[in-house]
Design a protein around this motif. Structure first.
Motif, PDB file in Angstrom:
ATOM      1  N   THR A 174       0.848  -1.196   0.000  1.00  0.00           N
ATOM      2  CA  THR A 174       0.000   0.000   0.000  1.00  0.00           C
ATOM      3  C   THR A 174       0.886   1.250   0.000  1.00  0.00           C
ATOM      4  O   THR A 174       2.073   1.168   0.289  1.00  0.00           O
ATOM      5  CB  THR A 174      -0.942  -0.017   1.231  1.00  0.00           C
ATOM      6  OG1 THR A 174      -1.664   1.207   1.278  1.00  0.00           O
ATOM      7  CG2 THR A 174      -0.198  -0.129   2.530  1.00  0.00           C
ATOM      8  N   HIS A 175       0.293   2.365  -0.356  1.00  0.00           N
ATOM      9  CA  HIS A 175       1.046   3.629  -0.305  1.00  0.00           C
ATOM     10  C   HIS A 175       0.088   4.779  -0.030  1.00  0.00           C
ATOM     11  O   HIS A 175      -1.106   4.668  -0.268  1.00  0.00           O
ATOM     12  CB  HIS A 175       1.837   3.856  -1.601  1.00  0.00           C
ATOM     13  CG  HIS A 175       0.992   3.957  -2.831  1.00  0.00           C
ATOM     14  ND1 HIS A 175       1.500   4.096  -4.089  1.00  0.00           N
ATOM     15  CD2 HIS A 175      -0.352   3.942  -3.006  1.00  0.00           C
ATOM     16  CE1 HIS A 175       0.531   4.169  -4.973  1.00  0.00           C
ATOM     17  NE2 HIS A 175      -0.589   4.070  -4.343  1.00  0.00           N
ATOM     18  N   TRP A 176       0.619   5.852   0.512  1.00  0.00           N
ATOM     19  CA  TRP A 176      -0.221   7.018   0.783  1.00  0.00           C
ATOM     20  C   TRP A 176       0.670   8.251   0.909  1.00  0.00           C
ATOM     21  O   TRP A 176       1.882   8.137   1.061  1.00  0.00           O
ATOM     22  CB  TRP A 176      -1.044   6.822   2.069  1.00  0.00           C
ATOM     23  CG  TRP A 176      -0.249   6.749   3.330  1.00  0.00           C
ATOM     24  CD1 TRP A 176       0.145   7.787   4.121  1.00  0.00           C
ATOM     25  CD2 TRP A 176       0.257   5.559   3.965  1.00  0.00           C
ATOM     26  NE1 TRP A 176       0.857   7.319   5.209  1.00  0.00           N
ATOM     27  CE2 TRP A 176       0.938   5.962   5.133  1.00  0.00           C
ATOM     28  CE3 TRP A 176       0.189   4.189   3.680  1.00  0.00           C
ATOM     29  CZ2 TRP A 176       1.565   5.064   6.001  1.00  0.00           C
ATOM     30  CZ3 TRP A 176       0.816   3.294   4.545  1.00  0.00           C
ATOM     31  CH2 TRP A 176       1.483   3.729   5.685  1.00  0.00           C
ATOM     32  N   ALA A 177       0.011   9.407   0.840  1.00  0.00           N
ATOM     33  CA  ALA A 177       0.734  10.666   1.063  1.00  0.00           C
ATOM     34  C   ALA A 177       0.029  11.439   2.161  1.00  0.00           C
ATOM     35  O   ALA A 177      -1.167  11.263   2.391  1.00  0.00           O
ATOM     36  CB  ALA A 177       0.767  11.495  -0.218  1.00  0.00           C
ATOM     37  N   GLY A 178       0.781  12.264   2.856  1.00  0.00           N
ATOM     38  CA  GLY A 178       0.228  13.139   3.897  1.00  0.00           C
ATOM     39  C   GLY A 178       0.969  14.454   3.860  1.00  0.00           C
ATOM     40  O   GLY A 178       1.843  14.664   3.003  1.00  0.00           O
ATOM     41  N   LEU A 179       0.637  15.342   4.766  1.00  0.00           N
ATOM     42  CA  LEU A 179       1.237  16.682   4.749  1.00  0.00           C
ATOM     43  C   LEU A 179       2.048  16.970   6.003  1.00  0.00           C
ATOM     44  O   LEU A 179       1.542  16.791   7.114  1.00  0.00           O
ATOM     45  CB  LEU A 179       0.125  17.742   4.625  1.00  0.00           C
ATOM     46  CG  LEU A 179      -0.754  17.632   3.377  1.00  0.00           C
ATOM     47  CD1 LEU A 179      -1.934  18.596   3.478  1.00  0.00           C
ATOM     48  CD2 LEU A 179       0.044  17.888   2.106  1.00  0.00           C
ATOM     49  N   TYR A 180       3.287  17.398   5.811  1.00  0.00           N
ATOM     50  CA  TYR A 180       4.058  17.988   6.907  1.00  0.00           C
ATOM     51  C   TYR A 180       3.487  19.392   7.128  1.00  0.00           C
ATOM     52  O   TYR A 180       2.902  19.983   6.232  1.00  0.00           O
ATOM     53  CB  TYR A 180       5.541  18.107   6.513  1.00  0.00           C
ATOM     54  CG  TYR A 180       6.426  16.920   6.805  1.00  0.00           C
ATOM     55  CD1 TYR A 180       5.921  15.631   6.900  1.00  0.00           C
ATOM     56  CD2 TYR A 180       7.795  17.083   6.978  1.00  0.00           C
ATOM     57  CE1 TYR A 180       6.759  14.545   7.158  1.00  0.00           C
ATOM     58  CE2 TYR A 180       8.644  16.012   7.230  1.00  0.00           C
ATOM     59  CZ  TYR A 180       8.111  14.750   7.318  1.00  0.00           C
ATOM     60  OH  TYR A 180       8.948  13.686   7.572  1.00  0.00           O
ATOM     61  N   GLU A 181       3.722  19.938   8.313  1.00  0.00           N
ATOM     62  CA  GLU A 181       3.237  21.282   8.671  1.00  0.00           C
ATOM     63  C   GLU A 181       4.471  22.071   9.048  1.00  0.00           C
ATOM     64  O   GLU A 181       4.885  22.096  10.197  1.00  0.00           O
ATOM     65  CB  GLU A 181       2.244  21.237   9.834  1.00  0.00           C
ATOM     66  CG  GLU A 181       1.927  19.884  10.455  1.00  0.00           C
ATOM     67  CD  GLU A 181       3.043  19.156  11.221  1.00  0.00           C
ATOM     68  OE1 GLU A 181       4.120  18.926  10.623  1.00  0.00           O
ATOM     69  OE2 GLU A 181       2.829  18.810  12.391  1.00  0.00           O
ATOM     70  N   VAL A 182       5.059  22.702   8.019  1.00  0.00           N
ATOM     71  CA  VAL A 182       6.446  23.175   8.142  1.00  0.00           C
ATOM     72  C   VAL A 182       6.536  24.645   8.548  1.00  0.00           C
ATOM     73  O   VAL A 182       5.941  25.517   7.911  1.00  0.00           O
ATOM     74  CB  VAL A 182       7.175  22.944   6.794  1.00  0.00           C
ATOM     75  CG1 VAL A 182       8.610  23.433   6.868  1.00  0.00           C
ATOM     76  CG2 VAL A 182       7.131  21.468   6.420  1.00  0.00           C
ATOM     77  N   THR A 183       7.307  24.908   9.596  1.00  0.00           N
ATOM     78  CA  THR A 183       7.600  26.298   9.995  1.00  0.00           C
ATOM     79  C   THR A 183       9.036  26.628   9.564  1.00  0.00           C
ATOM     80  O   THR A 183       9.833  25.714   9.309  1.00  0.00           O
ATOM     81  CB  THR A 183       7.489  26.483  11.526  1.00  0.00           C
ATOM     82  OG1 THR A 183       8.485  25.661  12.153  1.00  0.00           O
ATOM     83  CG2 THR A 183       6.112  26.127  12.046  1.00  0.00           C
ATOM     84  N   PRO A 184       9.376  27.913   9.504  1.00  0.00           N
ATOM     85  CA  PRO A 184      10.722  28.285   9.022  1.00  0.00           C
ATOM     86  C   PRO A 184      11.866  27.723   9.862  1.00  0.00           C
ATOM     87  O   PRO A 184      12.972  27.568   9.355  1.00  0.00           O
ATOM     88  CB  PRO A 184      10.710  29.816   9.089  1.00  0.00           C
ATOM     89  CG  PRO A 184       9.267  30.197   9.010  1.00  0.00           C
ATOM     90  CD  PRO A 184       8.506  29.099   9.688  1.00  0.00           C
ATOM     91  N   ASP A 185      11.645  27.419  11.148  1.00  0.00           N
ATOM     92  CA  ASP A 185      12.744  26.881  11.960  1.00  0.00           C
ATOM     93  C   ASP A 185      12.505  25.439  12.406  1.00  0.00           C
ATOM     94  O   ASP A 185      13.205  24.940  13.294  1.00  0.00           O
ATOM     95  CB  ASP A 185      13.054  27.795  13.165  1.00  0.00           C
ATOM     96  CG  ASP A 185      11.903  27.862  14.174  1.00  0.00           C
ATOM     97  OD1 ASP A 185      10.870  27.226  13.933  1.00  0.00           O
ATOM     98  OD2 ASP A 185      12.062  28.546  15.195  1.00  0.00           O
TER      99      ASP A 185
END
Ligand code: FAD
Length: 368
Positions: free
Chosen positions: A289-300
């Protein structure tokens, strides 16, 4: 973050808490799509300290929350192939030792000895902590939801927050697709979508959603039960045992910010080629199986905790791809921030929103 915050507020006796989730089920955002890794190995003191608080909470989770979460301490093994990384990780090791975290330094021979199924002839050194490991994300979310409900929290799914009403400089209501809710207090725990919720209240948050993807393979009998979470740090390529197969993921350095959660099959091939080069036995397996998700990225690459310029509007988001493991302590810290006016369990006041304007960022090096 939302489930943990609601639970910890209720545990402190707070009433009238609503947890709102737009999806049909809880934990379908970043948390349900994450790799489940939990680790002490960070490069900044605040992150190591967050792990020192949060991982023991995961250890006690079954007793305190009443939910089995399958904490498997298989260890994280970072393999370093660039001199610059060796340098950074040596500093991180020293910091971890000073804080009481017993991470081991491995020679190239030790790495090859511990990972006979993998090819790491170019390894310069490794960093291993046997207390790091894997936890089931869904069980943690559902554990907190169930415990929060038992304490009187109303956990509502299929409720989409569409607006936030602010009068003067304070929160007065949340608008949803089911109607408006009057309130003086909102906690923005919307993960990769936190920036959108911030905009609704007129608060700009430097949090970008960035896609990351994972695949799992069909069973491979060679993989031992104690196979560690292995990271080829230079390539941001990782492997761990998932069921009887392998889970692998790799960060795409060219990924642009956006909300697309479809698997990029071209990049999946790049991940697969890199994975087979490191672990040739993967040639024999199929894609399970495979999937994608989202990181929640801040500048630091650190989260944002606490108050915002709008009175009653709090934030706990921006964990930059390693937030699942810090969910337990973060909910407790938010309950303290709201009810006591300060962070008691650990000082995270330096991770406020104002740091970006005031140039007080502290960079986390150990981001995958
Ligand atoms: C592929 C991948 C691998 C990862 N691996 C790890 C790992 O090994 N270890 C680790 O610690 N971290 C890992 N992470 C990072 C981790 O998943 C996140 O840092 C963490 O889950 C963030 O939790 P959260 O509660 O802030 O966000 P989320 O889990 O995304 O929760 C936010 C919730 O808010 C809801 N929401 C958003 N907008 C609205 C709205 N308008 N109305 C109502 N509800 C709304 C969403 O549907 C979502 O359920 C990984 C992430 C990804 C994508």
């Amino acid at each position: 973050m939302g489930a943990s915050t609601a639970y910890h507020l209720a545990l402190r006796g707070q009433k009238n808490i609503l947890l709102l989730e737009k999806e049909e089920f809880f934990g379908q955002g970043a948390t349900g799509r994450c790799a489940g890794g939990v680790r002490y190995q960070f490069s900044t003191e605040v992150n190591v300290r967050l792990s020192l608080q949060s991982l023991p909470m995961l250890d006690r989770f079954k007793d305190e929350i009443g939910q089995e979460i399958n904490f498997h301490k298989c260890g994280y093994l970072f393999v370093l192939t660039r001199p610059v990384d060796v340098n950074f990780f040596q500093h991180s090791l020293e910091l971890q030792h000073n804080l009481g975290v017993q991470t081991e330094w491995l020679s190239p021979d030790e790495i090859c000895h511990r990972l006979p199924l993998m090819r790491f002839e170019d390894a310069l050194a490794g960093s291993f902590n046997a207390q790091d490991g894997l936890v089931d994300p869904n069980s943690v979310v559902m554990g907190y939801i169930g415990a929060a409900q038992r304490l009187g929290v109303a956990c509502l799914n299929k409720v989409d927050v569409t607006g936030i009403q602010v009068a003067g400089d304070r929160i007065v209501a949340v608008e949803t697709d089911q109607g408006a809710i009057s309130t003086r207090l909102v906690v923005n725990a919307a993960g990769p979508w936190a920036g959108l919720i911030g905009q609704m209240a007129g608060v700009a948050l430097p949090i970008e959603p960035v896609r990351r993807q994972i695949m799992t393979t069909t069973p491979l009998e060679e993989i031992p039960p104690d196979f560690p979470f292995v990271l080829d740090f230079a390539q941001s390529l990782y492997f761990h045992r998932e069921g009887n197969g392998i889970l692998t993921g790799m960060s795409n350095p060219n990924e642009k910010a956006g909300f697309d959660q479809n698997v990029d099959e071209n990049f999946e091939l790049i991940n697969l080629e890199a994975a087979v080069a490191r672990m040739p036995c993967l040639e024999k397996v199929g894609l399970l199986t495979h999937w994608a998700g989202l990181y929640e990225v801040t500048p630091d690459a650190h989260p944002i905790y606490g108050k915002t310029p709008v009175e009653g509007f709090y934030i706990v988001a921006g964990f930059s791809g390693h937030g699942f493991m810090h969910g337990p302590i973060s909910g407790k810290l938010m309950a303290e921030c709201i009810l006591d006016g300060k962070f008691l369990s650990q000082d995270v006041s330096m991770l406020d929103l104002a740091r970006f304007k005031e140039g007080r960022q502290i960079r986390e090096y150990n981001v995958v």
